[in-house]
Design a protein around this motif. Structure first.
Motif, mmCIF file in Angstrom:
data_model
loop_
_atom_site.group_PDB
_atom_site.id
_atom_site.type_symbol
_atom_site.label_atom_id
_atom_site.label_comp_id
_atom_site.label_asym_id
_atom_site.label_seq_id
_atom_site.Cartn_x
_atom_site.Cartn_y
_atom_site.Cartn_z
ATOM 1 N N MET A 153 0.805 -1.223 0.000
ATOM 2 C CA MET A 153 0.000 0.000 0.000
ATOM 3 C C MET A 153 0.839 1.275 0.000
ATOM 4 S SD MET A 153 -3.613 -0.279 2.040
ATOM 5 C CE MET A 153 -3.006 -1.238 3.418
ATOM 6 N N PRO A 154 1.938 1.386 0.783
ATOM 7 C CA PRO A 154 2.734 2.622 0.698
ATOM 8 C C PRO A 154 3.273 2.897 -0.703
ATOM 9 C CG PRO A 154 3.310 1.380 2.657
ATOM 10 C CD PRO A 154 2.429 0.498 1.844
ATOM 11 N N ILE A 155 3.714 1.838 -1.396
ATOM 12 C CA ILE A 155 4.230 2.027 -2.757
ATOM 13 C C ILE A 155 3.096 2.444 -3.694
ATOM 14 C CG2 ILE A 155 5.450 0.913 -4.656
ATOM 15 C CD1 ILE A 155 6.697 -0.950 -2.608
ATOM 16 N N SER A 156 1.957 1.789 -3.568
ATOM 17 C CA SER A 156 0.820 2.139 -4.428
ATOM 18 C C SER A 156 0.368 3.573 -4.183
ATOM 19 C CB SER A 156 -0.332 1.161 -4.177
ATOM 20 O OG SER A 156 0.037 -0.164 -4.482
ATOM 21 N N MET A 157 0.346 3.988 -2.914
ATOM 22 C CA MET A 157 -0.082 5.360 -2.618
ATOM 23 C C MET A 157 0.903 6.374 -3.169
ATOM 24 S SD MET A 157 -1.661 5.133 1.223
ATOM 25 C CE MET A 157 -3.179 4.234 1.541
ATOM 26 N N ARG A 158 2.195 6.074 -3.091
ATOM 27 C CA ARG A 158 3.180 7.009 -3.664
ATOM 28 C C ARG A 158 3.006 7.124 -5.173
ATOM 29 N NH1 ARG A 158 6.491 4.496 0.345
ATOM 30 N NH2 ARG A 158 7.138 6.014 1.933
ATOM 31 N N LEU B 198 0.182 6.675 -6.851
ATOM 32 C CA LEU B 198 -1.037 7.436 -7.112
ATOM 33 C C LEU B 198 -0.841 8.917 -6.813
ATOM 34 C CD1 LEU B 198 -3.727 4.992 -5.660
ATOM 35 C CD2 LEU B 198 -3.241 5.454 -8.059
ATOM 36 N N LEU B 199 -0.163 9.223 -5.697
ATOM 37 C CA LEU B 199 0.070 10.632 -5.364
ATOM 38 C C LEU B 199 1.048 11.284 -6.332
ATOM 39 C CD1 LEU B 199 0.319 10.399 -1.470
ATOM 40 C CD2 LEU B 199 -1.604 11.245 -2.824
ATOM 41 N N ALA C 7 -5.468 -6.192 -12.557
ATOM 42 C CA ALA C 7 -5.557 -4.816 -13.039
ATOM 43 C C ALA C 7 -6.899 -4.178 -12.707
ATOM 44 C CB ALA C 7 -5.323 -4.784 -14.544
ATOM 45 N N VAL C 8 -7.970 -4.980 -12.707
ATOM 46 C CA VAL C 8 -9.301 -4.427 -12.466
ATOM 47 C C VAL C 8 -9.614 -4.344 -10.979
ATOM 48 C CG1 VAL C 8 -11.771 -4.805 -12.837
ATOM 49 C CG2 VAL C 8 -10.145 -5.239 -14.689
ATOM 50 N N ALA C 9 -9.208 -5.352 -10.214
ATOM 51 C CA ALA C 9 -9.623 -5.446 -8.814
ATOM 52 C C ALA C 9 -8.862 -4.501 -7.907
ATOM 53 C CB ALA C 9 -9.456 -6.876 -8.310
ATOM 54 N N THR C 10 -7.592 -4.247 -8.199
ATOM 55 C CA THR C 10 -6.826 -3.363 -7.329
ATOM 56 C C THR C 10 -7.275 -1.920 -7.521
ATOM 57 O OG1 THR C 10 -5.108 -3.285 -9.039
ATOM 58 C CG2 THR C 10 -4.802 -4.838 -7.230
ATOM 59 N N PRO C 11 -7.458 -1.194 -6.449
ATOM 60 C CA PRO C 11 -7.911 0.197 -6.576
ATOM 61 C C PRO C 11 -6.877 1.094 -7.242
ATOM 62 C CG PRO C 11 -8.236 -0.647 -4.344
ATOM 63 C CD PRO C 11 -7.368 -1.624 -5.059
ATOM 64 N N THR C 12 -5.609 0.694 -7.223
ATOM 65 C CA THR C 12 -4.570 1.525 -7.827
ATOM 66 C C THR C 12 -4.523 1.312 -9.327
ATOM 67 O OG1 THR C 12 -2.899 -0.188 -7.513
ATOM 68 C CG2 THR C 12 -3.222 1.363 -5.717
ATOM 69 N N THR C 13 -3.941 2.279 -10.014
ATOM 70 C CA THR C 13 -3.793 2.171 -11.472
ATOM 71 C C THR C 13 -2.364 1.861 -11.885
ATOM 72 O OG1 THR C 13 -3.437 4.563 -11.585
ATOM 73 C CG2 THR C 13 -5.696 3.769 -11.874
ATOM 74 N N ASP C 14 -1.500 1.592 -10.916
ATOM 75 C CA ASP C 14 -0.098 1.346 -11.247
ATOM 76 C C ASP C 14 0.110 -0.134 -11.541
ATOM 77 O OD1 ASP C 14 1.291 0.182 -8.399
ATOM 78 O OD2 ASP C 14 -0.628 1.225 -8.271
ATOM 79 N N PRO C 15 1.096 -0.480 -12.393
ATOM 80 C CA PRO C 15 1.358 -1.884 -12.685
ATOM 81 C C PRO C 15 1.932 -2.639 -11.499
ATOM 82 C CG PRO C 15 3.003 -0.482 -13.728
ATOM 83 C CD PRO C 15 1.948 0.420 -13.188
ATOM 84 N N PHE C 16 2.522 -1.939 -10.544
ATOM 85 C CA PHE C 16 3.107 -2.638 -9.395
ATOM 86 C C PHE C 16 2.041 -3.372 -8.590
ATOM 87 C CE2 PHE C 16 4.404 -2.778 -4.940
ATOM 88 C CZ PHE C 16 5.603 -3.456 -5.045
ATOM 89 N N GLY C 17 0.916 -2.720 -8.359
ATOM 90 C CA GLY C 17 -0.159 -3.370 -7.616
ATOM 91 C C GLY C 17 -0.706 -4.577 -8.356
ATOM 92 N N MET C 18 -0.843 -4.479 -9.674
ATOM 93 C CA MET C 18 -1.333 -5.605 -10.460
ATOM 94 C C MET C 18 -0.376 -6.787 -10.375
ATOM 95 S SD MET C 18 -1.930 -5.817 -14.589
ATOM 96 C CE MET C 18 -0.153 -5.633 -14.867
ATOM 97 N N ILE C 19 0.926 -6.535 -10.526
ATOM 98 C CA ILE C 19 1.906 -7.615 -10.471
ATOM 99 C C ILE C 19 1.983 -8.203 -9.066
ATOM 100 C CG2 ILE C 19 4.362 -8.169 -10.747
ATOM 101 C CD1 ILE C 19 4.476 -6.020 -12.915
ATOM 102 N N ALA C 20 1.916 -7.338 -8.054
ATOM 103 C CA ALA C 20 1.984 -7.821 -6.675
ATOM 104 C C ALA C 20 0.805 -8.731 -6.342
ATOM 105 C CB ALA C 20 2.022 -6.639 -5.708
#
Length: 298
Positions: free
Chosen positions: A131-136, A138-139, A206-219
């Motif tokens: 989550m910290p990486i995803s938030m960074r 997104l921000l 890619a769809v389920a994670t609230p973030t739009t970054d590829p890191f969240g999808m791969i994680a």
């Protein structure tokens, strides 16, 4: 038991579960500030609580309306009550269902729960780690000259959604194993699906994670793919074990089993004892041909 007794038992067990959740939620309300700090810890905070206009380097956590502190405290307390009191209400649910299950069904249920709990916990832990990486990420999309003010209730919703998505997704391989144990799908068929499963898992990530970054999808998708192949390996081994115990278990409904037409050596025919003959009748008269009051033909 009659239906009324079942409903009465269900009511009592639901009441016990709700009572446990309420007690824990009231106790958690005294530590709501610490819990909210823990949930908001993945957010990169601006130094000294100030706002920066250099883009998405940091954010300020705030309450945007008058009722927001109260509603957020209630949400956090209830969520803590549901999680911490889960052994109590899950036991009440199990105690209501278990009497209607067979012994082997209870055994499978114990194994399912024993595997589902650590899998969900692993997914929740992974969600909290990334989550910290995803938030960074997104921000970081924030343009220069703008600042980020994040409402606390939105952060709570984001955290809960990430935990639920990751935790539930980690249960997919366990579901496949349960389908294999019940004979609904074979390991060979699961292995043939690997291309579509890998593609579908990445699309789901890619769809389920609230973030739009590829890191969240791969994680999210990476561990699920690994768990999927572990489930395929387990299913293949289970199919081999099942085939050794029952060679005809994998046959289709319209497929006949192979017949063993190899002749057997029965040895000397004279050594085979002839079946015993019926005892001779006592006499020749018609009355003597009756056995226990019935005619011998009957």
């Amino acid at each position: 038991m009659p239906l009324a007794e079942h409903l009465r038992e269900l009511r009592n067990r639901l009441a016990k579960g709700m009572l446990a959740i309420t007690i824990v939620a009231i106790a958690a309300a005294f530590y709501s500030e610490e819990l909210m700090k823990f949930l908001a810890s993945p957010v990169p905070r601006c130094p000294d609580g100030g706002l920066q206009s250099k883009g998405g380097e940091c954010a300020v956590v705030a309450y945007t309306d008058l009722l927001s502190p109260f509603t957020t405290t209630v949400k956090v307390s209830v969520m803590a009550g549901v999680i911490i009191a889960s052994p109590v209400w899950l036991y009440q649910l199990w105690a209501f269902i278990a009497p209607g299950l067979h012994k082997n069904e209870r055994k499978y249920t114990y194994a399912f729960v024993a595997a589902a709990v650590p899998l969900f916990a692993g997914g929740a832990w992974l969600a909290y780690v990334i989550m910290p990486i995803s938030m960074r990420v997104l921000l970081g999309i924030t343009p220069d000259g703008s600042a980020n003010i994040l409402p606390m209730d939105k952060i709570l919703d984001f955290t809960v959604r990430m935990v639920l998505v990751f935790g539930t997704a980690f249960e997919l391989p366990l579901l496949l194993i349960m389908l294999n144990l019940t004979g609904m799908v074979t390991g060979k068929r699961m292995a043939g699906w690997w291309r579509g499963v890998v593609m579908g898992v990445f699309i789901f990530g890619a769809v389920a994670t609230p973030t739009t970054d590829p890191f969240g999808m791969i994680a999210l998708a990476g561990p699920i793919v690994v768990l999927y192949f572990i489930a395929v390996g387990f299913s293949l081994l289970n199919d081999k074990r099942r085939a050794r115990r029952d060679p005809d278990a994998e046959l289709d409904d319209d497929e006949a089993s192979e017949l063993d037409l190899t002749p057997e050596d029965i040895g000397d025919m004279e050594a085979v004892s002839a079946p015993k003959a019926l005892p001779e009748q006592a006499g020749t008269g018609r009355a003597d041909h009756r056995v226990n009051g019935f005619d011998d033909v009957t």
